[in-house]
Scaffold this motif. Structure first.
Motif, short mmCIF file in Angstrom:
data_model
loop_
_atom_site.label_atom_id
_atom_site.label_comp_id
_atom_site.label_asym_id
_atom_site.label_seq_id
_atom_site.Cartn_x
_atom_site.Cartn_y
_atom_site.Cartn_z
N VAL A 63 -1.65 -3.78 -52.53
CA VAL A 63 -2.48 -2.68 -53.05
C VAL A 63 -2.93 -1.79 -51.89
O VAL A 63 -2.91 -0.56 -51.98
CB VAL A 63 -3.70 -3.23 -53.82
N ARG A 81 -1.93 2.09 -51.38
CA ARG A 81 -3.01 3.06 -51.29
C ARG A 81 -2.84 3.93 -50.03
O ARG A 81 -2.99 5.15 -50.08
CB ARG A 81 -4.35 2.32 -51.23
N PHE A 133 -2.04 7.87 -49.84
CA PHE A 133 -2.96 8.73 -49.13
C PHE A 133 -2.21 9.67 -48.18
O PHE A 133 -2.49 10.86 -48.10
CB PHE A 133 -3.94 7.85 -48.34
N SER A 185 -5.44 14.92 -48.86
CA SER A 185 -5.97 13.94 -47.92
C SER A 185 -5.68 14.42 -46.51
O SER A 185 -4.79 15.21 -46.28
CB SER A 185 -5.30 12.60 -48.14
N SER A 186 -6.49 13.92 -45.61
CA SER A 186 -6.29 14.30 -44.23
C SER A 186 -6.36 13.04 -43.37
O SER A 186 -7.33 12.31 -43.43
CB SER A 186 -7.41 15.27 -43.83
N VAL A 187 -5.30 12.79 -42.63
CA VAL A 187 -5.28 11.61 -41.76
C VAL A 187 -5.22 12.08 -40.31
O VAL A 187 -4.29 12.78 -39.92
CB VAL A 187 -4.05 10.72 -42.03
N GLU A 223 -12.01 3.29 -45.49
CA GLU A 223 -12.51 2.55 -46.64
C GLU A 223 -13.84 1.87 -46.32
O GLU A 223 -14.76 1.85 -47.12
CB GLU A 223 -11.50 1.47 -47.08
N ASN A 240 -16.64 4.42 -46.14
CA ASN A 240 -17.04 4.83 -47.49
C ASN A 240 -17.85 3.77 -48.21
O ASN A 240 -18.58 4.06 -49.14
CB ASN A 240 -15.82 5.17 -48.33
#
Lengths: 781, 209
Positions: A139, A143, A147, A153-155, A170, A173
């Protein structure tokens, strides 16, 4: 009747001893006032020692101090920002607050990210930990991939080469945050359910807020500021809440009640004494006797216990006030002996009655001392000493001071005659009275409901409660009066225990409670951190790094640096470092710290719906204590209510036994029966009127016993002088009703109950007291 | 005692988080944009996206379809390289991968993420009132084509986005998102059609969150 009780030498010596003692006590008392009276006001001090744990107490104090000093304003409307800014400045300028907050530095969010950054390998969100525990690493993989591909999204490339599975964002958050938003310039605001913005201004009061004067001053400053802002910005609406508003409102209400009820009763008593005795002397002498009693009791209690509880002072003083009766009896003898009256004569006449009165009252009070509760023991000692002091004053000093004073006949003589006449009259009417009493008792007792709630002590403040409710809706926070105190050897121990507890709490969220706040959500234990590293390496990095690198097209050098980064020994996040960091400020109150070689923290529980679960948790896990202060205090009230009820019953029994030594069984029973009926019926009245039964009603029962038994005793010892005795009883009853019965007009439930019960009980005891005379006459016939 | 009682009735624990509050500045007006851009209540089309991230050897390519509804928000379905769906509305962001578990974030839970989604939604709706709150917008016209450049005005936004370039004619044709960290997201749109309401086979698309 030509007995000459002249003041002998012994009496004079006794008087001077009494006088010097009085002066001495007054001196000691004033020195206490000067140095500060050692008054205890913590309601928990009323509990037996074993109930209290210093660490738990400290934890609670820290928590309640933190919240009781907070003031919160919510401002909405067109000019809300300007209004809030101005309010912020106004409050800051008063110098009464240690901090006033409206705007927040916007970079603090970033800072908290930067703060955690060196510890990426040590941190894992609860959700991800559950996934890995359940072998659901795929998972996390999906995910992350999603992303990377997502258009929204911004990485950051720097993060990607350390944390390609995006576990760190994560975790960030998952750190608990409130529902506040920040405006363009850092203004803090909340949106209500209609989307309306409410700007919040929070202030923390500087220093301690113990005195009513300070509270009132602060409240007036706060109200003045809000009024000014409201008049300047007409479109805005201000909601406010904070302990200071409640206590100031309670203080103002108490003040208003004291000035109406208090002044009313003082004026009433003054008028009554002056009208009946046509002289100010009985009044002055009563004050002297009660004053001496209170001084003696005060000094005696402090010598005995080292300090005095507020509860003792308030209720003890009223119990000593009962001794005003002795003065009334003393002066009433004058009403029947116009000529030849001397103080010594009066004393000799009333001595048997008031001696029995003191003994029975002291028995009633001392019964309280047999309970294991320090509060009741103190109350018993205080009232007993005081009563004995007042008794001695009447016997020793009255004849010396008031030899020739009053000459009038009384207005109350007629009512006394009518009343005595009734009880000597037709048995039929007396029976009707008793049947009525039985009916009232049966009906009342069957409807009695008990309520031992702390809120009894709280006067109503509907407007404040309404505002608080609205604010809670806006900031979406339930009541937070429940705590778990976590204790351990050191901080690591405590954090580990917290993690054990929070894993249980997570499962109960939305069920037994709404939410919770715990320090371990911000700083995991070192053990948890090292477990995190291990589980991520085993289940994420080792098996899936090559896969994700291939799928994303990660450069070879990056793959290697990621592997090295995770194999390396990255530093643990330490509690001390967190405490040093600005982002911890709002949560530092969760830490209690080191006490007596133990370390402690608190977990604040929000919106608890099921106490039982937490009580169970307390039993199952060592080192955790559940604090539910509302219930705890209510429990104290309940235990006191039950104990005192039994002690009052026992008091009646002991007094009855004692009286059988002096009277026939029948007479002894009647003497005790009158206050007993009065007490029973007053409880029944509570049932009939729907008044909830509680500790404060039971405290009134002690007074009904102490005072009511005096009425029958004095009549039993009246030696045919029923009329003058009856007048004294009327005086006693009327003053007691004026002093305490008027409390029934109070808005505060506790005072209201106390007043109603006392009023009913005393009235009935007064009306029934001539029963004793009837018994006397029957015996004679 | 007094402190205690009132402590019980009033207890607040406040912490703060960061959300960007929006505030309008002047820029491209709605009517300027609408001179060319046709806005229908429902629009649909295909997209090809390439995302360049500094440390990756090659851009990440993906493609799929989208449905933008005035009422229900934006449905974004990536079909390649794997199936994933995203719904963006004003209030929440919902995602699901390979028809599996649904992840849904409300504005309250994830203000930053949903805040960005709101901007993305505004681009597809051509909603200048939202865009002008966050960006300084300029527009160029040539023939029947237009090109709008959005530069963040807000410090926080500047830290994430350096600029957004949107191009189109009757419909949006390309969106280029330049991130401050050097990443570039380039979305090309083809085959756009508009209608007054959702088609029968589209109504189910918004129902899973």
């Amino acid at each position: 009747m030509s007995l000459d009780f002249s003041p002998g030498l012994k009496a004079k010596v006794a008087f001077y001893i009494w006088l010097s003692l009085f002066v001495g006590l007054a001196g000691i008392f004033s020195s206490y006032v000067f140095r500060g009276i050692p008054v205890e006001s913590n309601i928990m001090a009323l509990l037996p020692e074993t109930h209290r744990d210093p660490v738990v107490e400290r934890a609670w104090d820290q928590f309640s101090d933190n919240i009781s000093k907070r003031v919160l304003f919510m401002i909405s409307g067109e000019d809300a920002i300007s209004a809030s800014t101005e309010l912020e400045h106004k409050l800051k300028n008063t110098g009464l607050f240690s901090s006033v907050l409206f705007r927040i530095n916007k970079s603090s969010e970033k800072e908290s990210g930067v703060f955690y950054l060196p510890h990426i390998t040590r941190l894992l969100s609860d959700n991800d930990r559950n996934l890995l525990e359940n072998k659901n690493a795929s998972v996390i993989y999906d995910r992350a991939i999603h992303f990377f591909y997502s258009p929204i999204s911004s990485v950051h490339p720097d993060l990607l080469v350390k944390d390609p599975f995006l576990l760190f964002p994560e975790f960030l958050n998952s750190i608990p945050r409130p529902k506040a938003e920040l405006g363009r310039n850092g203004e803090v605001f909340f949106r209500d359910n209609n989307g309306v913005k409410h700007y919040s201004v929070t202030a923390n009061i500087k220093g301690d807020l113990f005195s009513l004067v300070e509270q009132a001053k602060l409240e007036s400053v706060l109200n003045e500021s809000t009024r000014y802002i409201e008049s300047k910005y007409l479109s805005i609406r201000i909601l406010k809440t904070g302990a200071v508003f409640y206590s100031a409102s309670a203080g103002a209400r108490a003040k208003a009640e004291i000035s109406t009820i208090g002044v009313g009763s003082v004026v009433g008593i003054l008028l009554l004494i002056v009208i009946v005795f046509r002289s100010a002397l009985p009044l002055l002498m009563s004050i002297v006797s009660i004053g001496f009693g209170i001084l003696l009791a005060f000094v005696g209690t402090i010598i005995f216990f080292g300090k005095i509880h507020l509860f003792t002072l308030v209720f003890g003083t009223s119990l000593i006030g009962v001794s005003v009766d002795y003065a009334f009896h003393y002066f009433s003898t004058k009403l029947e002996h116009e000529k030849n009256w001397t103080g010594w004569h009066a004393v000799s006449h009333i001595l048997p009655g008031i001696t029995l009165g003191v003994i029975t009252s002291v028995i009633a009070y001392l019964a309280l001392a047999l309970t294991p509760f320090p509060g009741l023991q103190q109350l018993a000692v205080f009232s007993s000493i005081g009563l004995i002091g007042a008794f001695c004053t009447v016997v020793i000093s009255f004849p010396v001071v008031s030899r020739h004073c009053i000459t009038s006949r009384s207005l109350l003589l007629n009512s006394a005659k009518i009343q005595l006449g009734f009880w000597q009259g037709k048995i039929k009417y007396i029976l009707i009275v008793f049947v009525a009493l039985v009916i009232v008792n049966i009906a009342g007792w069957s409807q009695l409901s008990v309520e031992d709630d702390i809120r009894l002590l709280q006067p109503p403040a509907a407007d404040l409660k309404q505002q608080e409710k609205k604010i809670r809706e806006i900031i979406k926070q339930s009541y937070t009066n429940y705590l778990l105190v976590i204790q351990g050897g050191d901080s690591e121990d405590v954090l580990q225990k917290e993690e054990e507890v929070t894993s249980l709490l997570d499962k109960m969220k939305g069920d037994a409670l709404d939410n919770y706040h715990a320090i371990s959500k911000h700083v995991p234990s070192v053990k948890r951190q090292s477990d995190n590293t291990l589980v991520i390496q085993e289940q994420v990095i080792s098996p899936m790094l090559n896969k994700i690198a291939t799928e994303l097209g990660l450069m070879d050098s990056s793959i290697e640096s990621i592997r090295e980064y995770w194999n390396g020994n990255q530093p643990f996040l330490k509690l001390e470092d967190w405490l040093q960091h600005s982002s911890s400020k709002a949560n530092q109150y969760l830490l209690v710290g080191n006490i007596n070689g133990k370390f402690a923290s608190i977990i604040v529980l929000e919106g608890v719906k099921n106490n039982h679960v937490f009580e169970q948790m307390e039993k199952n896990i060592s080192g955790i204590t559940y604090i539910n202060k509302t219930d705890e205090v209510s429990d104290v009230f309940r235990e006191y209510r039950q104990r005192i009820t039994w002690m009052v019953v026992a008091g009646y029994g002991i007094i009855l036994l004692l009286l059988t030594r002096r009277y026939s069984l029948k007479k002894a029973i009647i003497v005790v029966l009158v206050p007993a009926i009065a007490a029973m019926t007053s409880v029944a009245m509570a049932g009939l009127t729907g008044l909830p039964w509680n500790l404060f009603g039971v405290l009134a029962l002690i007074l009904i016993l102490g005072v009511g038994i005096d009425y029958t005793l004095f009549l039993a010892e009246a030696r045919q002088k029923y009329e003058s005795t009856m007048i004294a009883i009327w005086m006693s009853a009327l003053t007691t009703i004026l002093a305490f019965g008027l409390l029934s007009l109070s808005d505060t439930p506790a005072m209201h109950t106390f007043g109603i019960i006392l009023f009913t009980g005393i009235t009935i005891a007064l009306l029934l007291s001539p029963l004793v005379v009837m018994a006397d006459q029957k015996i004679k016939r | 005692m007094r402190n205690f009682i009132f402590g019980v009735t009033t207890s607040f624990i406040l912490l703060f988080t960061l959300v960007v509050e929006v505030h309008a500045v002047t820029g491209v007006t709605q009517s300027e944009l609408n001179k060319y851009l046709v806005m229908k209540p429902v629009m649909r089309g295909s997209f090809v996206q390439q995302k360049k991230i500094a440390v990756l050897k090659k851009p990440l390519f993906s493609s799929g379809v989208f449905v933008a509804s005035e009422k229900q928000g934006l449905y974004w379905q990536q079909k390649s390289p794997f199936l994933s769906e995203t719904i963006v509305t004003h209030d929440f962001l919902a995602q699901r991968i390979k028809q599996g578990e649904v992840n849904q974030y409300t504005f309250e839970e994830q203000p930053l993420l949903v805040g960005i989604s709101r901007i993305f939604l505004a681009i597809w709706k051509g909603d200048m009132s939202v865009l002008n709150m966050e960006f300084e917008s300029t527009i160029n016209f040539s023939d029947n084509k237009w090109k709008m450049v959005l530069v963040p005005t807000n410090k926080m936004m500047k830290k994430m986005i350096s600029k957004i370039v949107v191009q189109g004619s009757e419909y949006i044709e390309q969106v280029r998102l330049h991130e401050s960290n050097g990443n570039l997201t380039d979305i090309s749109i083809t085959g756009v059609t508009g209608s007054d309401k959702l088609l029968k086979n589209e109504s189910g698309l918004f129902s899973w969150p």
